[in-house]
Design a protein around this motif. Structure first.
Motif, short mmCIF file in Angstrom:
data_model
loop_
_atom_site.label_atom_id
_atom_site.label_comp_id
_atom_site.label_asym_id
_atom_site.label_seq_id
_atom_site.Cartn_x
_atom_site.Cartn_y
_atom_site.Cartn_z
N GLY A 107 0.81 -1.21 0.00
CA GLY A 107 0.00 0.00 0.00
C GLY A 107 0.84 1.26 0.00
N GLY A 108 1.90 1.26 0.76
CA GLY A 108 2.77 2.43 0.80
C GLY A 108 3.41 2.70 -0.55
N ASN A 109 3.85 1.63 -1.21
CA ASN A 109 4.47 1.79 -2.53
C ASN A 109 3.48 2.36 -3.54
N LEU A 110 2.23 1.91 -3.47
CA LEU A 110 1.21 2.44 -4.37
C LEU A 110 0.89 3.90 -4.05
N CYS A 111 0.74 4.20 -2.78
CA CYS A 111 0.34 5.55 -2.40
C CYS A 111 1.45 6.58 -2.59
N ASN A 112 2.70 6.15 -2.56
CA ASN A 112 3.78 7.08 -2.89
C ASN A 112 3.74 7.45 -4.36
N ALA A 113 3.21 6.56 -5.19
CA ALA A 113 3.00 6.82 -6.61
C ALA A 113 4.27 7.24 -7.34
N LEU A 114 5.41 6.70 -6.93
CA LEU A 114 6.65 6.99 -7.63
C LEU A 114 6.71 6.17 -8.92
N PRO A 115 7.20 6.72 -10.01
CA PRO A 115 7.24 5.97 -11.27
C PRO A 115 7.94 4.62 -11.15
N ALA A 116 8.97 4.55 -10.31
CA ALA A 116 9.74 3.31 -10.19
C ALA A 116 9.15 2.33 -9.18
N MET A 119 5.54 -2.24 -7.00
CA MET A 119 4.23 -2.77 -6.68
C MET A 119 3.16 -2.16 -7.59
N ILE A 120 3.42 -0.96 -8.06
CA ILE A 120 2.56 -0.36 -9.08
C ILE A 120 2.68 -1.18 -10.35
N SER A 121 3.91 -1.54 -10.71
CA SER A 121 4.16 -2.33 -11.92
C SER A 121 3.43 -3.66 -11.84
N LEU A 122 3.58 -4.36 -10.73
CA LEU A 122 2.97 -5.68 -10.55
C LEU A 122 1.46 -5.62 -10.63
N PHE A 147 -5.54 4.82 -10.50
CA PHE A 147 -5.20 5.29 -9.15
C PHE A 147 -3.95 6.16 -9.17
N VAL A 148 -2.93 5.71 -9.87
CA VAL A 148 -1.70 6.49 -10.01
C VAL A 148 -1.86 7.40 -11.22
N THR A 149 -1.90 8.70 -10.98
CA THR A 149 -2.20 9.65 -12.05
C THR A 149 -0.98 10.42 -12.54
N GLY A 150 0.13 10.33 -11.83
CA GLY A 150 1.33 11.04 -12.23
C GLY A 150 2.44 10.76 -11.24
N ALA A 151 3.60 11.36 -11.44
CA ALA A 151 4.72 11.16 -10.53
C ALA A 151 4.39 11.75 -9.16
N GLY A 152 4.16 10.88 -8.17
CA GLY A 152 3.81 11.33 -6.83
C GLY A 152 2.35 11.71 -6.67
N ARG A 153 1.52 11.47 -7.70
CA ARG A 153 0.11 11.85 -7.64
C ARG A 153 -0.77 10.60 -7.71
N LYS A 154 -1.82 10.60 -6.91
CA LYS A 154 -2.75 9.46 -6.92
C LYS A 154 -4.16 9.95 -6.65
N ASP A 155 -5.12 9.11 -6.99
CA ASP A 155 -6.54 9.42 -6.79
C ASP A 155 -6.93 8.99 -5.38
N LEU A 156 -6.59 9.80 -4.42
CA LEU A 156 -6.83 9.49 -3.01
C LEU A 156 -7.26 10.76 -2.30
N THR A 212 7.69 6.10 -17.39
CA THR A 212 6.59 7.05 -17.58
C THR A 212 6.11 7.56 -16.21
N VAL A 213 5.47 8.71 -16.21
CA VAL A 213 5.04 9.32 -14.95
C VAL A 213 3.84 8.59 -14.35
N ARG A 214 3.17 7.78 -15.14
CA ARG A 214 2.03 6.99 -14.69
C ARG A 214 2.07 5.64 -15.39
N PRO A 215 1.45 4.62 -14.82
CA PRO A 215 1.44 3.32 -15.49
C PRO A 215 0.61 3.38 -16.78
#
Length: 274
Positions: A107-116, A119-122, A147-156, A212-215
């Motif tokens: 959850g932390g990896n997703l909510c940080n929303a970093l391009p790298a 867990m976002i990738s998986l 959910f991940v909308t950009g580098a460091g940005r999420k729909d939360l 990319t800045v988002r998946p």
């Protein structure tokens, strides 16, 4: 790092009204990595008792937001699904110490929303859907790709909690291919591309992250040609969506994304979808 502005840690099992300066505390690997002067209170999720990962009756997999990378790695090694190797590949993409592995959460990896964020990738590559809970308990479901909308940005929303991510059974049965590139031998992912092939209808999906800045997830009803795949990626990613930081220039990330995507296309086509 000490967070000297935090005056209280609250147990998430005992709800209280959300207020300015609150933050959810999962593993804390990000929160305690740099100053957070805006924080006054941490809401601790560590005692919620959520099952780290479990297969549901419909064959889907629910991964709790509090599941650590170490727990997910162990689960993936014993998981009886065709996509199981992808779990360990993405966990290893962290290139982190054992301390991070045992504390950092999905959850932390997703909510940080970093391009790298691997867990976002998986979860994006396996059609993951986030379950979000508002302060009044109202649920909301959002695909990881939205959910991940950009580098460091999420729909939360403010005070909203990422409770879990669910991966559908059909996606778990897909054949997968994984490619990762970095400027350094043990560096952060500069490019991470995952391909999946559905054995039922031979449809292919290619998911681009880190570069990319988002998946970005591209679907093809049948395995694409090299030209079609390249054109689809180029069309889906705007020029300003190629990430630019010390770990790779946009031009390099674009080039490597196209190169690795073609490798994946070739690999998934090798056995004709068997």
């Amino acid at each position: 790092m000490d967070l000297n502005t935090v005056t209280e840690i609250r147990d998430a099992r005992h709800p209280e009204p959300w207020r300015a300066g609150d933050a959810w505390l999962g593993g804390g690997t990000y929160l305690f990595s740099e100053p957070q002067p805006q924080l006054r209170r941490l809401v601790d999720l560590s005692r919620t008792g959520w099952v780290p990962a479990r297969v549901l009756d419909d064959g889907s997999l629910e991964i709790a937001a509090t599941c650590t990378i170490a727990q997910l790695s162990r689960f993936g090694q014993a998981f009886d699904a065709r996509s199981a190797p992808l779990f360990e590949q993405c966990c290893r993409a962290f290139l982190a110490s054992f301390k991070i592995w045992n504390m950092a959460t999905v959850g932390g990896n997703l909510c940080n929303a970093l391009p790298a964020g691997p867990m976002i990738s998986l979860t994006a590559a396996l059609d993951g859907v986030c379950l979000l809970l508002a302060q009044d308990g109202t649920p909301r479901r959002v695909p990881v790709t939205d959910f991940v909308t950009g580098a460091g940005r999420k729909d939360l929303a403010e005070g909203e909690l990422l409770r879990s991510v669910t991966l559908p059974g059909r996606a778990l049965g897909s054949r997968t291919a994984f490619r990762q590139a970095s400027l350094y031998g043990l560096g952060r992912s500069g490019v991470l591309v995952i391909g999946t092939l559905d054995p039922r209808d031979r449809s292919v999906a290619v998911t681009v992250t880190a570069s990319t800045v988002r998946p970005v997830r591209l679907r093809f009803p049948l395995p694409p040609s090299a030209a079609d795949l390249s054109a689809a990626i180029t069309s889906a990613v705007a020029e300003d969506e190629w990430f630019d930081d010390i770990h790779g220039l946009p031009r390099w990330r674009r080039h490597m994304t196209l190169r690795l995507a073609e490798e994946i296309r070739t690999e998934l086509g090798e056995d004709g979808g068997r």
